[in-house]
Design a protein around this motif. Structure first.
Motif, PDB file in Angstrom:
ATOM      1  N   LYS A 150      23.074   0.222  47.271  1.00 10.27           N
ATOM      2  CA  LYS A 150      23.927  -0.761  46.584  1.00 10.27           C
ATOM      3  C   LYS A 150      24.576  -0.143  45.351  1.00 10.27           C
ATOM      4  CE  LYS A 150      21.832  -5.316  47.603  1.00 10.27           C
ATOM      5  NZ  LYS A 150      20.911  -5.067  48.714  1.00 10.27           N
ATOM      6  N   GLN A 151      23.770   0.626  44.605  1.00 12.54           N
ATOM      7  CA  GLN A 151      24.276   1.236  43.383  1.00 12.54           C
ATOM      8  C   GLN A 151      25.412   2.216  43.677  1.00 12.54           C
ATOM      9  OE1 GLN A 151      21.294   3.632  41.347  1.00 12.54           O
ATOM     10  NE2 GLN A 151      22.257   3.143  39.396  1.00 12.54           N
ATOM     11  N   VAL A 152      25.223   3.025  44.716  1.00 15.04           N
ATOM     12  CA  VAL A 152      26.251   4.013  45.060  1.00 15.04           C
ATOM     13  C   VAL A 152      27.552   3.304  45.435  1.00 15.04           C
ATOM     14  CG1 VAL A 152      26.905   5.804  46.715  1.00 15.04           C
ATOM     15  CG2 VAL A 152      24.602   5.787  45.745  1.00 15.04           C
ATOM     16  N   LEU A 153      27.453   2.249  46.238  1.00 14.71           N
ATOM     17  CA  LEU A 153      28.660   1.529  46.660  1.00 14.71           C
ATOM     18  C   LEU A 153      29.324   0.817  45.481  1.00 14.71           C
ATOM     19  CD1 LEU A 153      27.311   0.167  50.075  1.00 14.71           C
ATOM     20  CD2 LEU A 153      28.933   2.056  49.710  1.00 14.71           C
ATOM     21  N   LEU A 154      28.504   0.233  44.605  1.00 14.43           N
ATOM     22  CA  LEU A 154      29.032  -0.521  43.463  1.00 14.43           C
ATOM     23  C   LEU A 154      29.715   0.384  42.440  1.00 14.43           C
ATOM     24  CD1 LEU A 154      28.951  -3.476  42.276  1.00 14.43           C
ATOM     25  CD2 LEU A 154      26.938  -2.759  40.981  1.00 14.43           C
ATOM     26  N   THR A 155      29.173   1.611  42.256  1.00 13.35           N
ATOM     27  CA  THR A 155      29.733   2.478  41.219  1.00 13.35           C
ATOM     28  C   THR A 155      30.809   3.419  41.745  1.00 13.35           C
ATOM     29  OG1 THR A 155      27.899   4.027  41.542  1.00 13.35           O
ATOM     30  CG2 THR A 155      27.674   2.434  39.734  1.00 13.35           C
ATOM     31  N   ALA A 156      30.993   3.456  43.075  1.00 13.73           N
ATOM     32  CA  ALA A 156      31.980   4.392  43.644  1.00 13.73           C
ATOM     33  C   ALA A 156      33.364   4.264  42.987  1.00 13.73           C
ATOM     34  CB  ALA A 156      32.060   4.217  45.153  1.00 13.73           C
ATOM     35  N   PRO A 157      33.909   3.035  42.850  1.00 14.53           N
ATOM     36  CA  PRO A 157      35.234   2.946  42.208  1.00 14.53           C
ATOM     37  C   PRO A 157      35.211   3.382  40.743  1.00 14.53           C
ATOM     38  CG  PRO A 157      34.354   0.747  42.735  1.00 14.53           C
ATOM     39  CD  PRO A 157      33.439   1.740  43.366  1.00 14.53           C
ATOM     40  N   LEU A 158      34.084   3.180  40.050  1.00  9.72           N
ATOM     41  CA  LEU A 158      33.986   3.607  38.655  1.00  9.72           C
ATOM     42  C   LEU A 158      34.000   5.137  38.559  1.00  9.72           C
ATOM     43  CD1 LEU A 158      31.260   1.166  37.233  1.00  9.72           C
ATOM     44  CD2 LEU A 158      33.749   0.956  37.199  1.00  9.72           C
ATOM     45  N   TYR A 159      33.266   5.796  39.471  1.00 12.67           N
ATOM     46  CA  TYR A 159      33.267   7.264  39.446  1.00 12.67           C
ATOM     47  C   TYR A 159      34.658   7.806  39.797  1.00 12.67           C
ATOM     48  CZ  TYR A 159      28.270   7.810  38.616  1.00 12.67           C
ATOM     49  OH  TYR A 159      27.028   7.810  38.042  1.00 12.67           O
ATOM     50  N   ALA A 160      35.353   7.124  40.691  1.00 11.43           N
ATOM     51  CA  ALA A 160      36.708   7.561  41.042  1.00 11.43           C
ATOM     52  C   ALA A 160      37.621   7.475  39.817  1.00 11.43           C
ATOM     53  CB  ALA A 160      37.248   6.704  42.182  1.00 11.43           C
ATOM     54  N   ARG A 161      37.517   6.352  39.091  1.00 10.97           N
ATOM     55  CA  ARG A 161      38.326   6.172  37.887  1.00 10.97           C
ATOM     56  C   ARG A 161      37.960   7.222  36.832  1.00 10.97           C
ATOM     57  NH1 ARG A 161      37.183   1.177  34.054  1.00 10.97           N
ATOM     58  NH2 ARG A 161      38.304   1.908  32.223  1.00 10.97           N
ATOM     59  N   ARG A 162      36.647   7.473  36.679  1.00  9.09           N
ATOM     60  CA  ARG A 162      36.200   8.463  35.703  1.00  9.09           C
ATOM     61  C   ARG A 162      36.739   9.846  36.052  1.00  9.09           C
ATOM     62  NH1 ARG A 162      29.963  10.317  34.640  1.00  9.09           N
ATOM     63  NH2 ARG A 162      30.478  11.637  36.427  1.00  9.09           N
ATOM     64  N   SER A 163      36.650  10.218  37.331  1.00 11.79           N
ATOM     65  CA  SER A 163      37.123  11.542  37.747  1.00 11.79           C
ATOM     66  C   SER A 163      38.587  11.727  37.405  1.00 11.79           C
ATOM     67  CB  SER A 163      36.927  11.738  39.255  1.00 11.79           C
ATOM     68  OG  SER A 163      35.565  11.822  39.559  1.00 11.79           O
ATOM     69  N   LYS A 164      39.369  10.673  37.639  1.00 14.76           N
ATOM     70  CA  LYS A 164      40.797  10.742  37.372  1.00 14.76           C
ATOM     71  C   LYS A 164      41.053  10.955  35.874  1.00 14.76           C
ATOM     72  CE  LYS A 164      44.968   8.222  38.412  1.00 14.76           C
ATOM     73  NZ  LYS A 164      45.516   6.880  38.605  1.00 14.76           N
ATOM     74  N   THR A 165      40.321  10.227  35.046  1.00 16.00           N
ATOM     75  CA  THR A 165      40.502  10.334  33.600  1.00 16.00           C
ATOM     76  C   THR A 165      40.067  11.696  33.073  1.00 16.00           C
ATOM     77  OG1 THR A 165      40.173   7.961  33.342  1.00 16.00           O
ATOM     78  CG2 THR A 165      39.877   9.316  31.369  1.00 16.00           C
ATOM     79  N   ILE A 166      38.868  12.150  33.445  1.00 17.23           N
ATOM     80  CA  ILE A 166      38.357  13.391  32.857  1.00 17.23           C
ATOM     81  C   ILE A 166      39.056  14.630  33.397  1.00 17.23           C
ATOM     82  CG2 ILE A 166      36.110  12.341  32.374  1.00 17.23           C
ATOM     83  CD1 ILE A 166      34.912  13.656  34.695  1.00 17.23           C
ATOM     84  N   SER A 167      39.726  14.470  34.541  1.00 17.50           N
ATOM     85  CA  SER A 167      40.449  15.639  35.051  1.00 17.50           C
ATOM     86  C   SER A 167      41.593  16.016  34.112  1.00 17.50           C
ATOM     87  CB  SER A 167      40.998  15.348  36.454  1.00 17.50           C
ATOM     88  OG  SER A 167      42.039  14.400  36.383  1.00 17.50           O
ATOM     89  N   GLN A 168      41.966  15.092  33.214  1.00 19.56           N
ATOM     90  CA  GLN A 168      43.036  15.372  32.243  1.00 19.56           C
ATOM     91  C   GLN A 168      42.518  16.054  30.982  1.00 19.56           C
ATOM     92  OE1 GLN A 168      44.066  11.016  32.606  1.00 19.56           O
ATOM     93  NE2 GLN A 168      46.132  11.842  32.426  1.00 19.56           N
ATOM     94  N   ILE A 169      41.195  16.217  30.891  1.00 12.11           N
ATOM     95  CA  ILE A 169      40.603  16.801  29.679  1.00 12.11           C
ATOM     96  C   ILE A 169      40.149  18.233  29.964  1.00 12.11           C
ATOM     97  CG2 ILE A 169      38.794  16.574  27.943  1.00 12.11           C
ATOM     98  CD1 ILE A 169      38.567  13.612  28.719  1.00 12.11           C
ATOM     99  N   PRO A 170      40.822  19.223  29.316  1.00 14.70           N
ATOM    100  CA  PRO A 170      40.404  20.609  29.564  1.00 14.70           C
ATOM    101  C   PRO A 170      38.961  20.824  29.087  1.00 14.70           C
ATOM    102  CG  PRO A 170      42.350  20.504  28.114  1.00 14.70           C
ATOM    103  CD  PRO A 170      41.883  19.111  28.325  1.00 14.70           C
ATOM    104  N   ASN A 171      38.218  21.642  29.791  1.00 12.73           N
ATOM    105  CA  ASN A 171      36.845  21.993  29.392  1.00 12.73           C
ATOM    106  C   ASN A 171      35.870  20.831  29.383  1.00 12.73           C
ATOM    107  OD1 ASN A 171      37.257  24.726  29.017  1.00 12.73           O
ATOM    108  ND2 ASN A 171      38.055  24.418  26.945  1.00 12.73           N
ATOM    109  N   PHE A 172      36.200  19.725  30.058  1.00 13.54           N
ATOM    110  CA  PHE A 172      35.268  18.603  30.071  1.00 13.54           C
ATOM    111  C   PHE A 172      33.884  19.035  30.559  1.00 13.54           C
ATOM    112  CE2 PHE A 172      33.022  15.057  31.971  1.00 13.54           C
ATOM    113  CZ  PHE A 172      33.132  14.075  31.006  1.00 13.54           C
TER     114      PHE A 172
END
Lengths: 311, 311
Positions: free
Chosen positions: A32-54
């Motif tokens: 349940k946790q994996v399914l519930l947080t999947a969209p949050l991790y997708a959003r996070r990945s998109k945001t942090i990909s813009q930060i060099p050296n994250f």
């Protein structure tokens, strides 16, 4: 204190039964946790990909469970070349089947002076063996080292070779080791000697890619889930392991560094701001020569000072 | 490594936003988990209530997060008199409202020579303060010690007195401390002196019942959840704390000892069987004089030997 179970109506099997039900519930929760947080991790990945050296900044702040395995030369490579890191529960399918405890840790690298690979991915399968053990197992992942830059000193290559030899050997026993006391293959013998002569202290983080764990095939695991519990035997496999705590490290990535990445990144930023402000000593000098600012809180017999936390 | 956020389209507020969404998802998951496992815990309680010394045996095997706070005299009391232990997420209501992160740890005791209480219950509320901090807070729980048997040497009583005085004082600032530098109440002044003279090393586990944490009322917490983030101030409250890591200990009970009770109980049984079999030394001698059997694995620079695990 007396082991008092004999004098009660409760058996070990009753307790094991309850634990199995908890285990099923936990698996359900993780799914349940994996399914519930999947969209949050997708959003996070998109945001942090813009930060060099994250990710290098996150790894700089890695918790002790992870940091203890990163040697200075590993650190140089990771800080200069790590582009991204991700954890996935790769066995979960669209319809919710598959074990959610199986995890994969994936590293993407820039061109670097150590190896040719752009991606290193280490998969861990959650398996149950015939004798009742359950946990994470893996397979060695080869790394294409550049000349004279192998951080594991040849150990990882030897594990990969021994593993490939083992897979083609039909005479394996239930624990995956070749039968009989002296029954190691030539590759396994060479590996054993190398491990004995090397010692595992100060070994590179990249030896983790050689972790195998218990030798439990998918078929055995499926069969064992229903099978009777059976006395556990030790297996020779463990003595040929170059990274004995490899499964713990997978759990630390999955349950701590991956979900906590933004927290660790923010800590790295704060650390950085602090050392910019501190014109009296640079980072290295402070580590080597000067007591940390809060050292007066660390007297013998005192409890550690309260950790600072914020939302 | 450069703090590179300025050169990106990402702001700290973007990151904080993502963290808030993860936080909401985690709360949701914990709520689901509590509801899903409730019948399992009920069944477990029924079964283990038939096993004498279940909880003392579990505490004997407590993980380091808990064990580090249990002194020999605490241990004597707990092993001889603890009848049961339970953790509840007491703010969750039938309809699923309430914060699932608020927890209560409840101990039941047999008649004993240390105190009159049959039940000691320590509640922790999950609160958010105006300045953005969130975490567990509590209130001191008095213990009715028998004459000359106070394991905290009077500290817990002083905390309770200072707390009661504080609750009736109208002049509290936002952090719950009396305003102004010299503005401690007589009870707080006495407590401060006692803490300074005692030192917190080797303090009794039962001092935990005096943990308060950040002074955040339910009203402030409700208001702050929506409120603007604001720079965090340190509060004088922490210097009057007799058990600074009290919230961590609550988490260790909630997330480790309570769900893992059967595992720890089984470990205790195995330990017991081992020491029965070992006729050369009894437990106490071994602890004090003889090296543990696996000490040869603990050489400097070597990684610790693989932990044994089974299902």
């Amino acid at each position: 204190m007396a082991a008092a179970l004999e004098e009660t109506p409760v058996s070990y099997e009753d307790l094991a039964d309850i634990e199995r039900d908890f285990d099923d519930a936990e698996t359900d929760i993780i799914r349940k946790q994996v399914l519930l947080t999947a969209p949050l991790y997708a959003r996070r990945s998109k945001t942090i990909s813009q930060i060099p050296n994250f990710w290098p900044l996150v790894l700089e702040q890695a918790p002790p469970d992870i940091d203890q395995y990163i040697q200075p030369s590993d650190s140089a490579l990771l800080l200069s070349s790590l582009l991204s890191l991700s954890v996935s529960h790769f066995e979960i399918t669209e319809n919710g089947h598959g074990d959610p405890r199986s995890v994969s840790v994936r590293f993407e690298f820039a061109e670097n002076e150590y190896f040719e690979d752009k991606v290193l991915e280490k998969k861990f399968w959650y398996r149950r063996s015939r004798d009742g053990w359950s946990g994470l197992v893996s397979e060695p992942v080869p790394i294409r080292w550049k000349k004279d830059r192998d951080l594991t000193g040849g150990l990882l290559d030897m594990v990969v070779k021994a593993w490939e030899g083992e897979k083609t050997t039909a005479s394996r026993n239930s624990n995956g080791a070749v039968k009989g006391k002296g029954g190691l293959s030539p590759e396994q013998k060479a590996l054993k000697k190398k491990i004995e002569n090397t010692g595992m202290g100060g070994l590179s983080f990249f030896a983790w890619f050689g972790f195998i764990g218990r030798h439990v095939s998918a078929e055995e695991s499926a069969a064992a889930t229903a099978a009777e519990k059976q006395k556990r035997e030790d297996d020779v496999g463990m003595s040929l392991e170059i990274f004995p705590d490899g499964d713990d490290l997978a759990v630390a990535f999955t349950e701590d560094l991956w979900p906590g990445a933004i927290k660790y990144f923010t800590q790295a930023q704060e650390q950085d701001a602090l050392s910019d402000a501190d014109f009296e000593s640079d980072d290295e000098d402070r580590d080597l020569d000067e007591p940390a600012e809060d050292s007066e809180d660390e007297e013998d017999g005192e409890r550690p000072a309260k950790k600072q936390r914020s939302a």
